[in-house]
Motif scaffolding. Structure first.
Motif, PDB file in Angstrom:
ATOM      1  N   ALA A  93     -14.123  -5.100  -7.531  1.00  0.00           N
ATOM      2  CA  ALA A  93     -14.940  -4.302  -8.458  1.00  0.00           C
ATOM      3  C   ALA A  93     -15.497  -3.063  -7.752  1.00  0.00           C
ATOM      4  O   ALA A  93     -15.516  -1.971  -8.327  1.00  0.00           O
ATOM      5  N   GLY A  94     -15.935  -3.229  -6.512  1.00  0.00           N
ATOM      6  CA  GLY A  94     -16.440  -2.094  -5.738  1.00  0.00           C
ATOM      7  C   GLY A  94     -15.345  -1.080  -5.470  1.00  0.00           C
ATOM      8  O   GLY A  94     -15.566   0.133  -5.583  1.00  0.00           O
ATOM      9  N   TRP A  95     -14.148  -1.556  -5.119  1.00  0.00           N
ATOM     10  CA  TRP A  95     -13.033  -0.652  -4.869  1.00  0.00           C
ATOM     11  C   TRP A  95     -12.687   0.122  -6.139  1.00  0.00           C
ATOM     12  O   TRP A  95     -12.466   1.334  -6.088  1.00  0.00           O
ATOM     13  N   GLU A  96     -12.643  -0.553  -7.275  1.00  0.00           N
ATOM     14  CA  GLU A  96     -12.308   0.115  -8.535  1.00  0.00           C
ATOM     15  C   GLU A  96     -13.339   1.187  -8.884  1.00  0.00           C
ATOM     16  O   GLU A  96     -12.983   2.284  -9.333  1.00  0.00           O
ATOM     17  N   ARG A  97     -14.594   0.885  -8.663  1.00  0.00           N
ATOM     18  CA  ARG A  97     -15.650   1.869  -8.925  1.00  0.00           C
ATOM     19  C   ARG A  97     -15.503   3.077  -7.991  1.00  0.00           C
ATOM     20  O   ARG A  97     -15.600   4.230  -8.412  1.00  0.00           O
ATOM     21  N   ALA A  98     -15.255   2.793  -6.712  1.00  0.00           N
ATOM     22  CA  ALA A  98     -15.074   3.873  -5.739  1.00  0.00           C
ATOM     23  C   ALA A  98     -13.823   4.689  -6.060  1.00  0.00           C
ATOM     24  O   ALA A  98     -13.851   5.926  -5.990  1.00  0.00           O
ATOM     25  N   ALA A  99     -12.729   4.027  -6.414  1.00  0.00           N
ATOM     26  CA  ALA A  99     -11.489   4.737  -6.729  1.00  0.00           C
ATOM     27  C   ALA A  99     -11.688   5.663  -7.925  1.00  0.00           C
ATOM     28  O   ALA A  99     -11.194   6.798  -7.920  1.00  0.00           O
ATOM     29  N   ALA A 100     -12.404   5.212  -8.934  1.00  0.00           N
ATOM     30  CA  ALA A 100     -12.663   6.055 -10.109  1.00  0.00           C
ATOM     31  C   ALA A 100     -13.477   7.286  -9.718  1.00  0.00           C
ATOM     32  O   ALA A 100     -13.190   8.400 -10.163  1.00  0.00           O
ATOM     33  N   PHE A 101     -14.472   7.095  -8.876  1.00  0.00           N
ATOM     34  CA  PHE A 101     -15.294   8.221  -8.415  1.00  0.00           C
ATOM     35  C   PHE A 101     -14.472   9.185  -7.571  1.00  0.00           C
ATOM     36  O   PHE A 101     -14.493  10.400  -7.782  1.00  0.00           O
ATOM     37  N   LEU A 102     -13.737   8.655  -6.604  1.00  0.00           N
ATOM     38  CA  LEU A 102     -12.990   9.506  -5.682  1.00  0.00           C
ATOM     39  C   LEU A 102     -11.837  10.227  -6.358  1.00  0.00           C
ATOM     40  O   LEU A 102     -11.468  11.331  -5.954  1.00  0.00           O
ATOM     41  N   SER A 103     -11.270   9.643  -7.407  1.00  0.00           N
ATOM     42  CA  SER A 103     -10.096  10.234  -8.049  1.00  0.00           C
ATOM     43  C   SER A 103     -10.361  11.592  -8.687  1.00  0.00           C
ATOM     44  O   SER A 103      -9.418  12.331  -8.961  1.00  0.00           O
ATOM     45  N   VAL A 104     -11.612  11.924  -8.904  1.00  0.00           N
ATOM     46  CA  VAL A 104     -11.941  13.224  -9.511  1.00  0.00           C
ATOM     47  C   VAL A 104     -12.542  14.195  -8.491  1.00  0.00           C
ATOM     48  O   VAL A 104     -12.995  15.272  -8.864  1.00  0.00           O
ATOM     49  N   GLN A 105     -12.521  13.824  -7.220  1.00  0.00           N
ATOM     50  CA  GLN A 105     -13.071  14.675  -6.170  1.00  0.00           C
ATOM     51  C   GLN A 105     -12.014  15.678  -5.692  1.00  0.00           C
ATOM     52  O   GLN A 105     -10.816  15.375  -5.672  1.00  0.00           O
ATOM     53  N   PRO A 106     -12.441  16.869  -5.283  1.00  0.00           N
ATOM     54  CA  PRO A 106     -11.491  17.861  -4.748  1.00  0.00           C
ATOM     55  C   PRO A 106     -10.742  17.314  -3.535  1.00  0.00           C
ATOM     56  O   PRO A 106     -11.338  16.690  -2.658  1.00  0.00           O
ATOM     57  N   GLY A 107      -9.449  17.514  -3.516  1.00  0.00           N
ATOM     58  CA  GLY A 107      -8.630  17.100  -2.385  1.00  0.00           C
ATOM     59  C   GLY A 107      -8.012  15.724  -2.510  1.00  0.00           C
ATOM     60  O   GLY A 107      -7.168  15.343  -1.704  1.00  0.00           O
ATOM     61  N   TYR A 108      -8.391  14.961  -3.518  1.00  0.00           N
ATOM     62  CA  TYR A 108      -7.843  13.619  -3.719  1.00  0.00           C
ATOM     63  C   TYR A 108      -6.410  13.720  -4.212  1.00  0.00           C
ATOM     64  O   TYR A 108      -6.115  14.460  -5.140  1.00  0.00           O
ATOM     65  N   LEU A 109      -5.507  12.959  -3.599  1.00  0.00           N
ATOM     66  CA  LEU A 109      -4.104  12.973  -4.004  1.00  0.00           C
ATOM     67  C   LEU A 109      -3.628  11.644  -4.572  1.00  0.00           C
ATOM     68  O   LEU A 109      -2.613  11.598  -5.253  1.00  0.00           O
ATOM     69  N   GLY A 110      -4.315  10.547  -4.271  1.00  0.00           N
ATOM     70  CA  GLY A 110      -3.917   9.248  -4.797  1.00  0.00           C
ATOM     71  C   GLY A 110      -4.265   8.129  -3.837  1.00  0.00           C
ATOM     72  O   GLY A 110      -4.555   8.368  -2.664  1.00  0.00           O
ATOM     73  N   THR A 111      -4.225   6.893  -4.357  1.00  0.00           N
ATOM     74  CA  THR A 111      -4.554   5.735  -3.533  1.00  0.00           C
ATOM     75  C   THR A 111      -3.822   4.504  -4.044  1.00  0.00           C
ATOM     76  O   THR A 111      -3.405   4.452  -5.204  1.00  0.00           O
ATOM     77  N   ALA A 112      -3.670   3.525  -3.179  1.00  0.00           N
ATOM     78  CA  ALA A 112      -3.087   2.234  -3.538  1.00  0.00           C
ATOM     79  C   ALA A 112      -3.799   1.158  -2.729  1.00  0.00           C
ATOM     80  O   ALA A 112      -3.957   1.291  -1.513  1.00  0.00           O
ATOM     81  N   LEU A 113      -4.219   0.109  -3.411  1.00  0.00           N
ATOM     82  CA  LEU A 113      -4.862  -1.016  -2.742  1.00  0.00           C
ATOM     83  C   LEU A 113      -3.838  -2.133  -2.592  1.00  0.00           C
ATOM     84  O   LEU A 113      -3.173  -2.508  -3.564  1.00  0.00           O
ATOM     85  N   HIS A 114      -3.724  -2.655  -1.391  1.00  0.00           N
ATOM     86  CA  HIS A 114      -2.784  -3.734  -1.084  1.00  0.00           C
ATOM     87  C   HIS A 114      -3.579  -4.999  -0.791  1.00  0.00           C
ATOM     88  O   HIS A 114      -4.627  -4.926  -0.144  1.00  0.00           O
ATOM     89  N   GLU A 115      -3.064  -6.139  -1.236  1.00  0.00           N
ATOM     90  CA  GLU A 115      -3.704  -7.424  -0.934  1.00  0.00           C
ATOM     91  C   GLU A 115      -2.730  -8.279  -0.138  1.00  0.00           C
ATOM     92  O   GLU A 115      -1.539  -8.360  -0.466  1.00  0.00           O
ATOM     93  N   SER A 116      -3.255  -8.927   0.877  1.00  0.00           N
ATOM     94  CA  SER A 116      -2.443  -9.794   1.711  1.00  0.00           C
ATOM     95  C   SER A 116      -1.897 -10.953   0.887  1.00  0.00           C
ATOM     96  O   SER A 116      -2.588 -11.513   0.037  1.00  0.00           O
TER      97      SER A 116
END
Length: 124
Positions: A43-66
């Protein structure tokens, strides 16, 4: 516990020698998730990803789980940013606004990287 800025030196270079255009940088952030904190971390990652996705310089992200639930690093986040400065500014804004919640026992280990070698499969 580390923050998103701890392992990102201010002098991090992101250009080839002699190149005029900066290369994108890769944030690799590994998460040591304590027992019982998987959902809160997601939940924290999703909240952070939503915030960061609209910041200048952001190109994309992927979360991996073991695949192994007992792996030291349960999650690994790989994100692309245009420059180290763009990432640092976005991470500082995220920290200032307290976007990622405090999760007991969670340890994160972020660092910025640049690609220095590539290897592709050989043609058959």
């Amino acid at each position: 516990m580390h923050t998103l800025l701890d392992n990102v030196p201010a002098h991090a270079a992101n250009t080839d020698q002699g190149a005029a255009m900066p290369r994108p940088v890769t944030l690799i952030n590994v998460f040591e998730v304590p027992e019982g904190q998987r959902e809160a971390t997601l939940a924290g990652w999703e909240r952070a990803a939503a915030f960061l996705s609209v910041q200048p310089g952001y190109l994309g992200t992927a979360l991996h789980e073991s695949l192994a639930p007992d792996a030291r690093f349960r999650f690994i986040n790989v994100a692309q940013w245009t420059t180290p400065d763009a990432f640092r500014a976005a991470a500082a804004a995220m920290r200032e606004q307290r976007i990622f919640p405090k999760i007991p026992g969670l340890a994160i280990h972020p660092a910025l990287y640049t690609v220095i070698r590539n290897a592709a499969p050989e043609a058959a």
